[in-house]
Motif scaffolding. Structure first.
Motif, short mmCIF file in Angstrom:
data_model
loop_
_atom_site.label_atom_id
_atom_site.label_comp_id
_atom_site.label_asym_id
_atom_site.label_seq_id
_atom_site.Cartn_x
_atom_site.Cartn_y
_atom_site.Cartn_z
N TYR A 7 -0.27 11.96 -12.81
CA TYR A 7 -1.74 11.89 -12.80
C TYR A 7 -2.22 10.46 -12.99
N GLN A 8 -1.61 9.77 -13.97
CA GLN A 8 -2.01 8.38 -14.23
C GLN A 8 -1.54 7.44 -13.12
N ALA A 9 -0.36 7.72 -12.56
CA ALA A 9 0.19 6.88 -11.49
C ALA A 9 -0.71 6.89 -10.26
N LYS A 10 -1.30 8.06 -9.95
CA LYS A 10 -2.22 8.15 -8.82
C LYS A 10 -3.39 7.19 -9.00
N ASN A 11 -3.96 7.17 -10.20
CA ASN A 11 -5.08 6.27 -10.48
C ASN A 11 -4.67 4.81 -10.34
N ILE A 12 -3.50 4.47 -10.89
CA ILE A 12 -3.03 3.08 -10.86
C ILE A 12 -2.76 2.62 -9.44
N VAL A 13 -2.06 3.46 -8.67
CA VAL A 13 -1.72 3.09 -7.29
C VAL A 13 -2.97 2.98 -6.43
N ASN A 14 -3.90 3.93 -6.59
CA ASN A 14 -5.14 3.87 -5.81
C ASN A 14 -5.93 2.61 -6.12
N GLU A 15 -6.01 2.27 -7.41
CA GLU A 15 -6.76 1.07 -7.78
C GLU A 15 -6.06 -0.20 -7.30
N SER A 16 -4.74 -0.21 -7.33
CA SER A 16 -4.02 -1.40 -6.84
C SER A 16 -4.21 -1.57 -5.33
N ASP A 17 -4.25 -0.44 -4.60
CA ASP A 17 -4.48 -0.50 -3.16
C ASP A 17 -5.86 -1.07 -2.84
N ARG A 18 -6.80 -0.87 -3.74
CA ARG A 18 -8.17 -1.30 -3.48
C ARG A 18 -8.35 -2.81 -3.63
N ILE A 19 -7.40 -3.48 -4.23
CA ILE A 19 -7.51 -4.94 -4.35
C ILE A 19 -7.57 -5.58 -2.97
N LYS A 20 -6.72 -5.10 -2.06
CA LYS A 20 -6.75 -5.63 -0.69
C LYS A 20 -8.07 -5.26 -0.01
N ASP A 21 -8.58 -4.05 -0.30
CA ASP A 21 -9.86 -3.65 0.28
C ASP A 21 -10.98 -4.61 -0.16
N ILE A 22 -10.95 -4.99 -1.43
CA ILE A 22 -11.97 -5.91 -1.95
C ILE A 22 -11.90 -7.24 -1.22
N VAL A 23 -10.70 -7.75 -1.02
CA VAL A 23 -10.50 -9.02 -0.32
C VAL A 23 -10.97 -8.90 1.13
N ASP A 24 -10.63 -7.79 1.79
CA ASP A 24 -11.05 -7.58 3.18
C ASP A 24 -12.57 -7.55 3.29
N GLN A 25 -13.22 -6.87 2.34
CA GLN A 25 -14.68 -6.81 2.35
C GLN A 25 -15.29 -8.20 2.20
N GLN A 26 -14.72 -8.98 1.28
CA GLN A 26 -15.23 -10.33 1.04
C GLN A 26 -15.11 -11.19 2.29
N LYS A 27 -14.03 -11.02 3.02
CA LYS A 27 -13.79 -11.82 4.24
C LYS A 27 -14.51 -11.24 5.46
N GLY A 28 -15.06 -10.00 5.32
CA GLY A 28 -15.69 -9.36 6.46
C GLY A 28 -14.68 -8.86 7.47
N PHE A 29 -13.43 -8.68 7.04
CA PHE A 29 -12.36 -8.24 7.92
C PHE A 29 -12.45 -6.74 8.15
N ILE A 30 -12.40 -6.31 9.41
CA ILE A 30 -12.40 -4.89 9.74
C ILE A 30 -11.08 -4.57 10.41
N GLY A 31 -10.16 -4.07 9.62
CA GLY A 31 -8.83 -3.79 10.14
C GLY A 31 -7.99 -3.05 9.11
N GLY A 32 -6.75 -2.77 9.47
CA GLY A 32 -5.84 -2.06 8.59
C GLY A 32 -5.86 -0.57 8.86
N GLU A 33 -5.05 0.17 8.11
CA GLU A 33 -4.93 1.62 8.30
C GLU A 33 -6.16 2.32 7.74
N PHE A 34 -6.64 3.31 8.49
CA PHE A 34 -7.78 4.12 8.04
C PHE A 34 -7.51 5.56 8.40
#
Length: 312
Positions: free
Chosen positions: A66-93
């Motif tokens: 249960y806790q691992a799901k939260n940790i992994v999801n939040e760690s995955d979002r770090i790249k999302d934050i960077v992509d948003q900042q750069k205005g990059f539209i790409g990656g797996e969806f």
């Protein structure tokens, strides 16, 4: 403890098998087993009961997952934050679409989206609404296209379009001579329905204000496809209701059997939905813009009454 080890734990918890989990995360089975064993040794507990077939989580293992799901999801979002900042539209969806929307809407927007956003790797699944909600909650989907409104506090909805219900009444049917149909004229035991699990069926039952467990006096038939319902209707077994976009592909002969409803027309609301913690908002916005652009020309109905996809 590493994020990679937590990824491995989640894979084994999902597949309940070390070999299948290793294939899922693209490592050898010995590598995956070694890393999980290393984590268990560090924590001085057993995450998995390996004596069970299939493998089961221990009680403490369930809490760790249960806790691992939260940790992994939040760690995955770090790249999302960077992509948003750069205005990059790409990656797996990962996108889910309900079966009554997939065959008509997907061909309308997919080519345009791929051409405009070639760096986005869309992974599309056809799923019923119940499975979509479950996968959004668990982080296995980034977004979905479904009939709304839905009653989930943690699911956000962006309306794409309103799609009227259209009656299909074959020659000889009691409503065949009507120019436009009134909702109160419908009789649920005279309507051929989609099988259970389709929210479009729930919408029809809501239009008719009918009980979910209604049974026909002569026979009961449910199908998974509109094409089958149309063919059965042509055989004189009853009328059916179709989503408006589906009627655009009907041949000229069968199109004569279509009847619109009197305004306000009963309609379904189709939306792009996603978890409130989703961060791939640049891709969600891109999808919304592309779909709205192509649908705007096909659906121009305003005076509609939204029918809930949840049976009341």
């Amino acid at each position: 403890m590493t994020i990679t080890q937590l990824h491995y734990v989640l894979a084994v918890a999902e597949y309940q098998n070390f070999t299948k989990a290793a294939q899922k995360v693209f490592v050898t089975q010995p590598t995956l087993s070694m890393q999980i064993q290393k984590l268990e040794d560090e924590l001085e507990i057993q995450i998995f009961d390996r004596s069970k077939k299939p493998i089961e989580l221990t009680e403490v293992g369930k809490k760790i997952v249960y806790q691992a799901k939260n940790i992994v999801n939040e760690s995955d979002r770090i790249k999302d934050i960077v992509d948003q900042q750069k205005g990059f539209i790409g990656g797996e969806f990962r996108l889910g679409i309900i079966p009554t929307v997939m065959p008509t809407l997907l061909p309308m927007f997919l080519t345009n989206f791929i051409k405009k956003y070639p760096k986005v790797k869309l992974k599309i699944e056809e799923l019923h609404t119940e499975a979509i909600i479950e996968k959004l909650q668990e982080g296995h989907l980034d977004a979905a296209i479904a009939a709304t409104p839905l009653e989930f506090e943690n699911i956000k909805e962006r309306v794409l379009y309103y799609e009227p219900f259209v009656a299909y009444t074959p020659p000889g049917h009691r409503l065949a001579k009507e120019d436009k149909i009134k909702a109160e004229e419908l009789e649920v035991d005279d309507i051929l329905l989609l099988e259970d699990g389709h929210c479009f069926k729930e919408g029809i039952l809501n239009i008719c204000k009918a009980d979910k467990n209604v049974e026909s006096s002569s026979f009961q038939l449910e199908s998974g496809s509109f094409e089958t319902l149309i063919k059965l209707s042509n055989e004189g077994l009853g009328m059916t209701l179709l989503p408006y976009l589906h009627t655009l592909d009907i041949n000229e002969r069968e199109a004569k059997n279509l009847r619109m409803f009197e305004e306000p027309s009963p309609a379904r609301e189709v939306s792009l939905i996603y978890h409130k913690s989703e961060l791939k908002m640049q891709i969600i916005q891109a999808l919304q813009d592309i779909i709205a652009g192509v649908v705007r020309g096909a659906i121009a109905f305003q005076n509609v009454k939204i029918i809930s996809p949840i049976h009341k």
